[in-house]
Design a protein around this motif. Structure first.
Motif: not given
Length: 679
Positions: A208-228
């Motif tokens: 979604d950070a790419s506007g639906g065009k890609d998604g391999f890179r980008g999309g920095d987010a506060f995620r349940p994973s890294i915080n867990a």
């Protein structure tokens, strides 16, 4: 790997009552069920390589032959992924062969460490996990991906009870934890990560950070994973600090863990979705900082994997999404994103014509393992009504089925959630080690719940005998725990093992508890010293082609093929050829190692591959040594080579600069020397 941080007082009271209740009487109170024939099982499961397993793994037998088969396959997977670095010891690899993003020259990756240690902590041979931890804290953890290695070290301590081994890297743990400050947003009190560096490319946030065009890179987010992960690492460092007597360190990391837990529950829980979700760190034309993502992902269950969640029905209701066939519960396995997401299963990335890895819907054994671990925690010590033990067993069996490609066992990277068929199917994907299974059997199905105190707790997650998902019987034995050897047996009516019906727990061959039904067992257990670790050093191994030791051969002198026979890697899976392969010739073939200096050797281990077609083990071996002036025969020629196992040869210690092994090949066959080791 199970976590024991959030056990409510009511459950602790139940455990105490269970511990002091009288043990059910039985005809022979000191004698448990008959032992499994481990030699026969090892021979049947592993063939000529049985010797590696016999004195290392816990042995398991149950009423479900597919679970048994996958359990033993996963130990062969673990064995195949042990890479010998010589003086630097062993590491576990994620891919059997090289990939472009590994840490050179070791072929290591830090993202799968939690699974590697979660499985390896159950081996009676402690060297593999011990060496791997040393390597990761000396040089192997480049933070290429997120991980929870400190938590994994503590999880290993819960099994072996070795305080010195668990605490010796505390300073490095703290430095590594502080290094992640570059992914910490102090204003929100949370860590953020690009999904690719969370080993999960093409998530909702990155697409979604790419506007639906890609998604391999980008999309920095506060995620349940890294915080867990960071919560679990902080909690582990606090507990290890306590073991070392560091009061200030304990308090500081306990405070970090508590703060992260509060922030995750306050900020990453979505009331509209009833799920833990990402919030954006990135701010661009299509997504905004702190905006929540627009769908549920499987990653939302990771807080339970690490016991990060309060025992609250509001949170536990999220598990209903896992059972929803239109939600995260696909027909063949857990979807990583729900089908309602706009870009669900849209394929963005290819290698040639073959689909590459994505996390917008496919099943990933990686996260399936984490979610099943969280589910086991939920069922063991949370009060909830969303999922049952029957659900757990059904989902565990569903996961086991993914290991099968027809009648062949081969775990791959990711799968289609509707069919269970592999998606990626690249050469690197075969026998992929970024997941766990033995740990799920031991801590979930069998229910051994490792603890830091002098207690053995067993709580098998089996449904009632009348349920279709029930198991009529199982036995797990030779489990190393706090320096002891533990066995757990369940026999619903006593017929299979011809003994008392119910649940039996043994320590060092003596029965310590029996229950007529599937009840939690909690018994005191005096820990014993763990055995010392033997560390013989392979003198032939070389990670870098062109450096000493160097290999050479009589035929097929391709540099990579020749080097493969001394690269520290042994596996016998036919899907991925490994080692030096000779020409088909009636003439004797040889493989030679030039050490570049004089070394004293007294034995060798050779691994030969056979496929019943082109490759067969040699019919004879001869060893020669070069002392700088001439070749001389070493030892006798009476060694009988074996295929798909280890051929061992010994001789009187001798100093050589080169070692040559000559092979007599069967007619019309070739030799594949998977690895040659010298000591």
């Amino acid at each position: 790997m199970i976590r024991r941080s959030v056990v409510k007082p009511v459950l602790r009271l139940g455990m105490l009552l269970a511990a002091i209740m009288p043990v059910t009487a039985a005809p022979h109170p000191a004698i448990g069920p008959p032992r499994l024939d481990t030699q026969r099982i090892a021979r049947d499961r592993f063939g000529n390589d049985a010797a590696w397993y016999e004195n290392r793994i816990p042995f398991f037998d149950s009423a479900d032959p597919r679970l048994d088969a996958v359990y033993y396959y996963r130990w062969s997977l673990y064995r195949a992924h042990q890479r010998d670095l010589g003086a630097d010891g062993y590491i576990s690899t994620e891919f059997l062969d090289d990939v472009g993003w590994q840490l050179e020259p070791y072929a290591s990756l830090n993202d799968a460490t939690g699974f590697h240690l979660g499985e390896g902590r159950w081996l009676r041979d402690r060297r593999y996990a011990d060496d791997y931890i040393d390597f990761m804290y000396r040089r192997g953890n480049d933070r290429h991906f997120t991980d929870y290695i400190a938590d994994s070290v503590y999880g290993r301590f819960l099994v072996d009870g070795d305080r010195a081994a668990a605490t010796r890297h505390l300073a490095a743990m703290r430095r590594l934890y502080a290094a992640w400050d570059d992914r910490f947003d102090a204003s929100k009190g949370l860590y953020w990560i690009e999904p690719l560096l969370d080993a999960t490319e093409y998530t909702i946030s990155s697409i979604d950070a790419s506007g639906g065009k890609d998604g391999f890179r980008g999309g920095d987010a506060f995620r349940p994973s890294i915080n867990a992960y960071m919560f679990a690492n902080a909690r582990a460092i606090a507990r290890l600090s306590a073991l070392s007597g560091d009061v200030a360190g304990t308090a500081a990391f306990d405070a970090r863990a508590a703060a992260l837990k509060r922030r995750v529950q306050d900020s990453l829980w979505s009331e509209p979705l009833g799920h833990f979700i990402d919030r954006y760190k990135v701010d661009n034309a299509v997504v905004k900082y702190w905006q929540p993502i627009r769908g549920r992902e499987l990653v939302g269950y990771l807080p339970w994997t690490f016991d990060m969640v309060d025992d609250d029905a509001r949170f536990a209701s999220a598990w209903a999404h896992l059972l929803d066939k239109d939600g995260l519960g696909g027909p063949a396995g857990f979807r990583t994103v729900e089908p309602s997401y706009e870009h669900y299963m849209r394929q963005y990335r290819y290698e040639g014509a073959r689909p590459e890895c994505q996390w917008n819907g496919p099943i990933w054994p990686f996260q399936t393992t984490q979610v099943l671990t969280g589910l086991a925690n939920l069922l063991d010590h949370y009060r909830q009504a969303s999922v049952t033990r029957a659900d757990y067993m059904r989902l565990l069996r569903q996961y086991a089925s993914l290991h099968y490609q027809g009648d062949r066992l081969d775990i791959e990277e990711d799968y289609h959630p509707d069919t269970g068929r592999p998606i990626v199917g690249l050469a690197r994907s075969h026998h992929y080690f970024h997941s766990g299974f033995a740990d799920l059997i031991l801590t979930g199905l069998v229910g051994i719940r490792p603890r830091a105190d002098d207690v053995l707790e067993v709580n098998p997650l089996l449904p009632a005998a009348s349920d279709p998902q029930a198991l009529g019987w199982f036995r797990m034995q030779d489990v190393p725990y706090h320096g002891r050897s533990v066995a757990v047996t369940w026999d619903v009516d006593g017929r299979h093992f011809r003994g008392a019906a119910g649940l039996t727990v043994e320590v060092d061959g003596r029965r310590v508890a029996h229950r007529p039904g599937l009840e939690r067992v909690v018994v005191p257990l005096a820990r014993a010293a763990v055995p010392p670790i033997a560390r013989p050093i392979d003198r032939a191994v070389q990670l870098v082609r062109g450096q000493f030791p160097k290999g050479s051969a009589s035929s097929n002198t391709d540099a990579e093929s020749v080097h493969d026979a001394i690269d520290g890697r042994i596996w016998f899976f036919p899907e991925l050829p490994n080692g030096w392969s000779s020409a088909r010739s009636p003439a004797a073939q040889w493989y030679e190692i030039d050490f570049g200096k004089s070394v004293t050797l007294s034995r060798s281990e050779l691994a030969f591959f056979a496929d019943g077609k082109d490759f067969a083990a040699p019919t004879g071996l001869r060893f020669q040594g070069w002392d700088g002036r001439r070749w001389s025969r070493i030892g006798s020629s009476g060694v009988a080579p074996i295929a798909n196992g280890i051929t061992r040869a010994r001789w009187t210690p001798v100093s050589v600069r080169k070692l040559r092994v000559e092979f007599t090949q069967p007619a019309a066959k070739r030799t594949r020397l998977v690895e040659v080791k010298t000591f």
